[in-house]
Design a protein around this motif. Structure first.
Motif, PDB file in Angstrom:
ATOM      1  N   PRO A  80      -4.167  13.203 -52.901  1.00 37.19           N
ATOM      2  CA  PRO A  80      -2.831  13.011 -53.021  1.00 37.19           C
ATOM      3  C   PRO A  80      -1.939  13.734 -53.989  1.00 37.19           C
ATOM      4  O   PRO A  80      -2.833  14.783 -54.427  1.00 37.19           O
ATOM      5  CB  PRO A  80      -2.427  11.838 -53.273  1.00 37.19           C
ATOM      6  CG  PRO A  80      -4.043  11.871 -53.612  1.00 37.19           C
ATOM      7  CD  PRO A  80      -5.131  12.428 -52.569  1.00 37.19           C
ATOM      8  N   PRO A  81      -1.075  14.291 -54.248  1.00 29.31           N
ATOM      9  CA  PRO A  81      -0.584  15.433 -55.300  1.00 29.31           C
ATOM     10  C   PRO A  81      -0.706  15.205 -56.631  1.00 29.31           C
ATOM     11  O   PRO A  81      -0.999  13.795 -57.055  1.00 29.31           O
ATOM     12  CB  PRO A  81       0.901  15.759 -55.252  1.00 29.31           C
ATOM     13  CG  PRO A  81       1.693  14.281 -54.571  1.00 29.31           C
ATOM     14  CD  PRO A  81       0.552  14.137 -53.737  1.00 29.31           C
ATOM     15  N   GLY A  82      -0.654  15.825 -57.608  1.00 29.11           N
ATOM     16  CA  GLY A  82      -1.050  15.462 -59.443  1.00 29.11           C
ATOM     17  C   GLY A  82      -2.596  14.838 -59.534  1.00 29.11           C
ATOM     18  O   GLY A  82      -3.017  15.416 -59.279  1.00 29.11           O
ATOM     19  N   PRO A  83      -2.490  14.718 -61.025  1.00 31.00           N
ATOM     20  CA  PRO A  83      -3.965  14.311 -61.433  1.00 31.00           C
ATOM     21  C   PRO A  83      -4.649  13.168 -60.535  1.00 31.00           C
ATOM     22  O   PRO A  83      -3.380  12.104 -60.015  1.00 31.00           O
ATOM     23  CB  PRO A  83      -3.593  13.640 -62.457  1.00 31.00           C
ATOM     24  CG  PRO A  83      -2.307  14.058 -63.225  1.00 31.00           C
ATOM     25  CD  PRO A  83      -1.668  14.141 -61.763  1.00 31.00           C
ATOM     26  N   ASP A 119     -16.866   1.403 -62.357  1.00 35.50           N
ATOM     27  CA  ASP A 119     -17.588   0.225 -62.786  1.00 35.50           C
ATOM     28  C   ASP A 119     -18.696   0.961 -63.897  1.00 35.50           C
ATOM     29  O   ASP A 119     -19.221   0.441 -65.350  1.00 35.50           O
ATOM     30  CB  ASP A 119     -18.636  -0.811 -62.178  1.00 35.50           C
ATOM     31  CG  ASP A 119     -19.054  -0.638 -61.171  1.00 35.50           C
ATOM     32  OD1 ASP A 119     -19.767   1.010 -61.159  1.00 35.50           O
ATOM     33  OD2 ASP A 119     -20.035  -1.046 -60.075  1.00 35.50           O
ATOM     34  N   PHE A 120     -18.896   2.701 -63.268  1.00 35.56           N
ATOM     35  CA  PHE A 120     -19.584   3.228 -63.842  1.00 35.56           C
ATOM     36  C   PHE A 120     -18.590   4.092 -65.085  1.00 35.56           C
ATOM     37  O   PHE A 120     -19.714   4.712 -66.283  1.00 35.56           O
ATOM     38  CB  PHE A 120     -19.933   4.736 -63.533  1.00 35.56           C
ATOM     39  CG  PHE A 120     -19.104   5.413 -62.523  1.00 35.56           C
ATOM     40  CD1 PHE A 120     -18.199   5.991 -63.112  1.00 35.56           C
ATOM     41  CD2 PHE A 120     -19.650   4.599 -61.301  1.00 35.56           C
ATOM     42  CE1 PHE A 120     -17.506   6.848 -61.730  1.00 35.56           C
ATOM     43  CE2 PHE A 120     -17.964   5.456 -60.551  1.00 35.56           C
ATOM     44  CZ  PHE A 120     -16.998   6.206 -60.794  1.00 35.56           C
ATOM     45  N   ASN A 121     -17.612   3.133 -65.578  1.00 34.50           N
ATOM     46  CA  ASN A 121     -16.542   3.871 -66.328  1.00 34.50           C
ATOM     47  C   ASN A 121     -15.851   3.264 -66.847  1.00 34.50           C
ATOM     48  O   ASN A 121     -14.807   3.042 -67.424  1.00 34.50           O
ATOM     49  CB  ASN A 121     -16.070   5.834 -65.771  1.00 34.50           C
ATOM     50  CG  ASN A 121     -15.045   4.666 -65.532  1.00 34.50           C
ATOM     51  OD1 ASN A 121     -14.532   4.303 -64.390  1.00 34.50           O
ATOM     52  ND2 ASN A 121     -14.817   6.219 -64.785  1.00 34.50           N
ATOM     53  N   ASP A 122     -16.022   1.718 -67.028  1.00 30.30           N
ATOM     54  CA  ASP A 122     -15.077   0.803 -66.845  1.00 30.30           C
ATOM     55  C   ASP A 122     -14.171   0.942 -66.135  1.00 30.30           C
ATOM     56  O   ASP A 122     -13.156   0.118 -67.492  1.00 30.30           O
ATOM     57  CB  ASP A 122     -15.492   0.500 -68.432  1.00 30.30           C
ATOM     58  CG  ASP A 122     -16.326  -0.014 -69.162  1.00 30.30           C
ATOM     59  OD1 ASP A 122     -17.409  -0.968 -68.821  1.00 30.30           O
ATOM     60  OD2 ASP A 122     -16.668   0.397 -70.587  1.00 30.30           O
ATOM     61  N   TRP A 123     -13.636   1.434 -65.102  1.00 32.80           N
ATOM     62  CA  TRP A 123     -12.082   0.931 -64.178  1.00 32.80           C
ATOM     63  C   TRP A 123     -11.126   1.725 -65.933  1.00 32.80           C
ATOM     64  O   TRP A 123      -9.587   1.137 -65.452  1.00 32.80           O
ATOM     65  CB  TRP A 123     -12.257  -0.103 -64.092  1.00 32.80           C
ATOM     66  CG  TRP A 123     -13.323  -0.262 -63.075  1.00 32.80           C
ATOM     67  CD1 TRP A 123     -13.757  -1.100 -63.412  1.00 32.80           C
ATOM     68  CD2 TRP A 123     -13.084  -0.270 -62.144  1.00 32.80           C
ATOM     69  NE1 TRP A 123     -14.346  -1.828 -62.389  1.00 32.80           N
ATOM     70  CE2 TRP A 123     -14.080  -1.290 -60.802  1.00 32.80           C
ATOM     71  CE3 TRP A 123     -12.748   0.671 -60.640  1.00 32.80           C
ATOM     72  CZ2 TRP A 123     -14.427  -0.594 -60.055  1.00 32.80           C
ATOM     73  CZ3 TRP A 123     -12.897   0.841 -59.656  1.00 32.80           C
ATOM     74  CH2 TRP A 123     -14.114   0.087 -58.712  1.00 32.80           C
ATOM     75  N   ARG A 124     -11.735   2.780 -65.869  1.00 33.78           N
ATOM     76  CA  ARG A 124     -10.784   4.085 -67.241  1.00 33.78           C
ATOM     77  C   ARG A 124      -9.567   4.964 -66.650  1.00 33.78           C
ATOM     78  O   ARG A 124     -11.254   5.911 -66.409  1.00 33.78           O
ATOM     79  CB  ARG A 124     -11.138   3.872 -68.383  1.00 33.78           C
ATOM     80  CG  ARG A 124     -11.541   2.215 -69.534  1.00 33.78           C
ATOM     81  CD  ARG A 124     -12.604   3.299 -70.918  1.00 33.78           C
ATOM     82  NE  ARG A 124     -13.358   3.931 -70.854  1.00 33.78           N
ATOM     83  CZ  ARG A 124     -14.152   4.247 -71.124  1.00 33.78           C
ATOM     84  NH1 ARG A 124     -13.456   4.534 -72.769  1.00 33.78           N
ATOM     85  NH2 ARG A 124     -15.381   5.009 -70.880  1.00 33.78           N
ATOM     86  N   PRO A 125      -8.408   4.854 -66.053  1.00 39.55           N
ATOM     87  CA  PRO A 125      -8.478   6.529 -65.335  1.00 39.55           C
ATOM     88  C   PRO A 125      -8.375   7.633 -66.593  1.00 39.55           C
ATOM     89  O   PRO A 125      -8.825   7.003 -68.110  1.00 39.55           O
ATOM     90  CB  PRO A 125      -6.863   5.045 -65.113  1.00 39.55           C
ATOM     91  CG  PRO A 125      -6.806   4.246 -64.888  1.00 39.55           C
ATOM     92  CD  PRO A 125      -7.884   3.912 -66.068  1.00 39.55           C
ATOM     93  N   GLY A 126      -8.307   8.350 -65.882  1.00 38.83           N
ATOM     94  CA  GLY A 126      -9.037   9.688 -66.964  1.00 38.83           C
ATOM     95  C   GLY A 126      -9.865  10.483 -67.375  1.00 38.83           C
ATOM     96  O   GLY A 126     -10.180  11.227 -68.269  1.00 38.83           O
ATOM     97  N   LEU A 137      -7.622   7.015 -57.942  1.00 40.11           N
ATOM     98  CA  LEU A 137      -6.689   6.519 -59.032  1.00 40.11           C
ATOM     99  C   LEU A 137      -5.747   7.742 -59.480  1.00 40.11           C
ATOM    100  O   LEU A 137      -5.753   8.623 -59.552  1.00 40.11           O
ATOM    101  CB  LEU A 137      -6.481   6.058 -60.317  1.00 40.11           C
ATOM    102  CG  LEU A 137      -5.234   5.435 -60.390  1.00 40.11           C
ATOM    103  CD1 LEU A 137      -4.317   4.292 -59.781  1.00 40.11           C
ATOM    104  CD2 LEU A 137      -5.392   4.981 -62.455  1.00 40.11           C
ATOM    105  N   ALA A 138      -4.000   7.615 -57.960  1.00 34.62           N
ATOM    106  CA  ALA A 138      -3.626   9.480 -58.598  1.00 34.62           C
ATOM    107  C   ALA A 138      -2.483   8.796 -59.290  1.00 34.62           C
ATOM    108  O   ALA A 138      -1.854   7.891 -59.672  1.00 34.62           O
ATOM    109  CB  ALA A 138      -3.414  10.122 -56.666  1.00 34.62           C
ATOM    110  N   ALA A 139      -1.722  10.021 -59.129  1.00 33.27           N
ATOM    111  CA  ALA A 139      -0.341   9.564 -60.602  1.00 33.27           C
ATOM    112  C   ALA A 139       0.711   8.865 -59.549  1.00 33.27           C
ATOM    113  O   ALA A 139       0.535   8.481 -58.604  1.00 33.27           O
ATOM    114  CB  ALA A 139       0.844  10.421 -59.874  1.00 33.27           C
ATOM    115  N   GLY A 140       1.513   8.097 -60.330  1.00 34.51           N
ATOM    116  CA  GLY A 140       2.463   7.176 -59.744  1.00 34.51           C
ATOM    117  C   GLY A 140       1.525   5.734 -59.595  1.00 34.51           C
ATOM    118  O   GLY A 140       2.354   5.247 -57.853  1.00 34.51           O
TER     119      GLY A 140
END
Length: 79
Positions: free
Chosen positions: A10-13, A19-26, A55-58
């Motif tokens: 999908p477009p955008g970031p 679980d390897f990053n505590d479900w933190r976006p970015g 997880l994509a934009a929006g």
């Protein structure tokens, strides 16, 4: 582990979250590659199992299409 997606679908970031990053976006955002795709490499310990999604934009959550390994709504992978 390297996570790879098409360049603009999908477009955008897009982040890989799990679980390897505590479900933190970015934390692990996919970056453009020379081949037109985008990717991010995440260091994961060997002989473990992890749940993840993209997880994509929006606030658009989606799964890895190339695997049928699922843990409920999430993908899972074994290293």
């Amino acid at each position: 582990m390297t996570f790879v997606l098409p360049g603009e679908d999908p477009p955008g970031p897009v982040s890989v979250v799990g679980d390897f990053n505590d479900w933190r976006p970015g934390v692990h955002t996919l970056q453009p590659r020379n081949d037109g795709k985008r990717a991010v490499t995440v260091a994961l310990p060997g002989e473990t199992t992890h749940s993840f999604r993209y997880l994509a934009a929006g606030d658009y959550w989606f799964n890895e299409e190339s695997t049928e390994d699922r843990d409920g709504a999430n993908n899972y992978l074994r290293t």
